[in-house]
Scaffold this motif. Structure first.
Motif, PDB file in Angstrom:
ATOM      1  N   ASN A  79       0.817  -1.217   0.000  1.00  0.00           N
ATOM      2  CA  ASN A  79       0.000   0.000   0.000  1.00  0.00           C
ATOM      3  C   ASN A  79       0.854   1.272   0.000  1.00  0.00           C
ATOM      4  OD1 ASN A  79       0.977   0.212   2.613  1.00  0.00           O
ATOM      5  ND2 ASN A  79      -0.973  -0.270   3.599  1.00  0.00           N
ATOM      6  N   MET A  80       2.138   1.157  -0.300  1.00  0.00           N
ATOM      7  CA  MET A  80       3.052   2.294  -0.415  1.00  0.00           C
ATOM      8  C   MET A  80       3.313   3.005   0.912  1.00  0.00           C
ATOM      9  SD  MET A  80       2.053   3.986  -4.155  1.00  0.00           S
ATOM     10  CE  MET A  80       3.004   5.464  -3.775  1.00  0.00           C
ATOM     11  N   GLN A  81       2.894   2.419   2.024  1.00  0.00           N
ATOM     12  CA  GLN A  81       3.115   3.077   3.309  1.00  0.00           C
ATOM     13  C   GLN A  81       4.599   3.293   3.580  1.00  0.00           C
ATOM     14  OE1 GLN A  81       1.397   1.036   6.666  1.00  0.00           O
ATOM     15  NE2 GLN A  81       1.691   2.758   8.056  1.00  0.00           N
ATOM     16  N   ALA A  82       5.427   2.324   3.196  1.00  0.00           N
ATOM     17  CA  ALA A  82       6.862   2.429   3.463  1.00  0.00           C
ATOM     18  C   ALA A  82       7.514   3.559   2.668  1.00  0.00           C
ATOM     19  CB  ALA A  82       7.550   1.102   3.142  1.00  0.00           C
ATOM     20  N   ARG A  83       6.897   3.993   1.592  1.00  0.00           N
ATOM     21  CA  ARG A  83       7.506   5.041   0.763  1.00  0.00           C
ATOM     22  C   ARG A  83       7.248   6.448   1.302  1.00  0.00           C
ATOM     23  NH1 ARG A  83       5.873   2.946  -5.304  1.00  0.00           N
ATOM     24  NH2 ARG A  83       5.427   0.792  -4.662  1.00  0.00           N
ATOM     25  N   GLN A  84       6.261   6.576   2.187  1.00  0.00           N
ATOM     26  CA  GLN A  84       5.965   7.853   2.833  1.00  0.00           C
ATOM     27  C   GLN A  84       5.782   8.985   1.812  1.00  0.00           C
ATOM     28  OE1 GLN A  84       5.461   8.700   6.474  1.00  0.00           O
ATOM     29  NE2 GLN A  84       4.753   6.651   5.900  1.00  0.00           N
ATOM     30  N   VAL A  85       4.871   8.752   0.890  1.00  0.00           N
ATOM     31  CA  VAL A  85       4.477   9.794  -0.064  1.00  0.00           C
ATOM     32  C   VAL A  85       3.490  10.704   0.655  1.00  0.00           C
ATOM     33  CG1 VAL A  85       3.377  10.261  -2.278  1.00  0.00           C
ATOM     34  CG2 VAL A  85       4.848   8.248  -2.011  1.00  0.00           C
ATOM     35  N   LYS A  86       3.891  11.941   0.935  1.00  0.00           N
ATOM     36  CA  LYS A  86       3.052  12.851   1.724  1.00  0.00           C
ATOM     37  C   LYS A  86       3.363  14.288   1.363  1.00  0.00           C
ATOM     38  CE  LYS A  86       5.578  11.805   5.771  1.00  0.00           C
ATOM     39  NZ  LYS A  86       5.665  11.827   7.241  1.00  0.00           N
ATOM     40  N   GLY A  87       2.703  15.218   2.102  1.00  0.00           N
ATOM     41  CA  GLY A  87       2.917  16.638   1.843  1.00  0.00           C
ATOM     42  C   GLY A  87       2.099  17.115   0.660  1.00  0.00           C
ATOM     43  N   THR A  88       2.677  18.033  -0.119  1.00  0.00           N
ATOM     44  CA  THR A  88       2.033  18.581  -1.310  1.00  0.00           C
ATOM     45  C   THR A  88       2.889  18.232  -2.530  1.00  0.00           C
ATOM     46  OG1 THR A  88       0.991  20.390  -0.085  1.00  0.00           O
ATOM     47  CG2 THR A  88       1.251  20.682  -2.475  1.00  0.00           C
ATOM     48  N   ARG A  89       2.291  17.553  -3.490  1.00  0.00           N
ATOM     49  CA  ARG A  89       3.013  17.126  -4.693  1.00  0.00           C
ATOM     50  C   ARG A  89       2.104  17.281  -5.908  1.00  0.00           C
ATOM     51  NH1 ARG A  89       6.725  11.807  -3.302  1.00  0.00           N
ATOM     52  NH2 ARG A  89       7.165  12.285  -1.103  1.00  0.00           N
ATOM     53  N   ASP A  90       2.718  17.664  -7.037  1.00  0.00           N
ATOM     54  CA  ASP A  90       1.977  17.755  -8.286  1.00  0.00           C
ATOM     55  C   ASP A  90       1.764  16.350  -8.844  1.00  0.00           C
ATOM     56  OD1 ASP A  90       0.621  18.870 -10.366  1.00  0.00           O
ATOM     57  OD2 ASP A  90       2.332  19.953 -11.233  1.00  0.00           O
ATOM     58  N   TRP A  91       0.980  16.266  -9.915  1.00  0.00           N
ATOM     59  CA  TRP A  91       0.697  14.983 -10.538  1.00  0.00           C
ATOM     60  C   TRP A  91       1.992  14.225 -10.864  1.00  0.00           C
ATOM     61  CZ3 TRP A  91      -3.930  12.937 -10.401  1.00  0.00           C
ATOM     62  CH2 TRP A  91      -5.075  13.738 -10.440  1.00  0.00           C
ATOM     63  N   ALA A  92       2.038  12.968 -10.492  1.00  0.00           N
ATOM     64  CA  ALA A  92       3.156  12.086 -10.840  1.00  0.00           C
ATOM     65  C   ALA A  92       2.632  10.663 -10.864  1.00  0.00           C
ATOM     66  CB  ALA A  92       4.304  12.209  -9.843  1.00  0.00           C
TER      67      ALA A  92
END
Length: 258
Positions: A126-139
């Motif tokens: 579930n991508m928890q380990a990657r810690q995708v957070k904050g504010t990010r544009d489309w990727a």
């Protein structure tokens, strides 16, 4: 915290299984959210429902994206959309790709994949380990799992944990790098030998039931009836579940306690 997250995640996904079925052939429009006709998400199971909406203003492409938005007042610790498919195909690798956009996400956001056998988790990312957070544009992001030969059902979707807003669009579900609709069908499981043991009758004489026996039979009926309509080995006709009931009844009737 992580154990509680996984346990809650399991309960939500299991409850969604009957509510969010997809077929491999009709999946593509749902993955791009272009089949949506109103603000309420259709074809998926959202949880909690009030935190998930269709967005026709912020998209990666096309006319719609999905928006998962959480505040301090949103129930639970995360919001998720769930789709599911039977694993009736062959392949080595399952991959979910998709474009994500984040705004002020405090914990993490991601795509997710799961394979289950009899409602038990075989594998999950579930991508928890990657810690995708904050504010990010489309990727574009992706999660990948090797196909487990025991797996019966695939679950997939998008989630955001904590507070903040996540948009998702242009999802793709691939098997060995090709759209899942093109994956070859799995061979049918061989049938078991015909069961004729009770063709002439159950051989069980109805006794005068004690309260204990009555209680035990009620429990047996609930378990037997649930499996009759939900266990893939039974629903596929590969076991004669009525005859299996006759086999177990003498032991249940003779049981000295619950």
């Amino acid at each position: 915290m992580k154990a509680r997250f996984v346990a809650t995640f399991l309960l939500i996904v299991v409850s969604a299984a009957a509510q969010s079925p997809h077929s491999r052939d009709a999946l593509q429009q749902s993955l791009g959210f272009e089949d949506q006709t109103g603000p309420t998400l259709t074809g998926w199971h959202p949880n909690p429902p009030g935190s998930v909406t269709i967005d026709d203003q912020i998209t990666h492409s096309g006319h719609h994206s999905i928006r998962l938005q959480r505040t301090d007042q949103t129930p639970g610790s995360f919001s998720v959309i769930t789709g599911s498919l039977p694993i009736d195909f062959r392949g080595s690798t399952i991959e979910l790709r998709g474009h994500l956009r984040l705004q002020d996400v405090t914990d993490f956001a991601g795509l997710w994949l799961r394979q289950d056998f009899d409602d038990q988790i075989l594998s999950v990312d579930n991508m928890q380990a990657r810690q995708v957070k904050g504010t990010r544009d489309w990727a574009q992001y992706r999660v990948t799992l090797p196909v487990n030969p025991k797996a019966q059902r695939l679950y997939f979707g998008v989630l955001v944990s904590g507070t903040g807003t996540l948009w998702a669009d242009d999802l793709e579900l691939l098997v060995d790098g090709k759209p899942i609709a093109l994956a070859p069908a799995a061979p049918l499981q061989p049938s078991l030998p015909a069961d004729h043991e009770f063709d002439s009758g159950s051989r069980i004489a109805p006794p005068n039931l004690s309260p204990l026996q009555t209680s035990n039979l009620v429990t047996l009926a609930r378990v037997w009836g649930f499996l009759k309509y939900h266990h893939p080995t039974v629903t596929s006709g590969r076991r004669d579940w009525d005859y299996d009931l006759f086999r177990i009844l003498p032991a249940v009737l003779a049981a000295p306690d619950r």
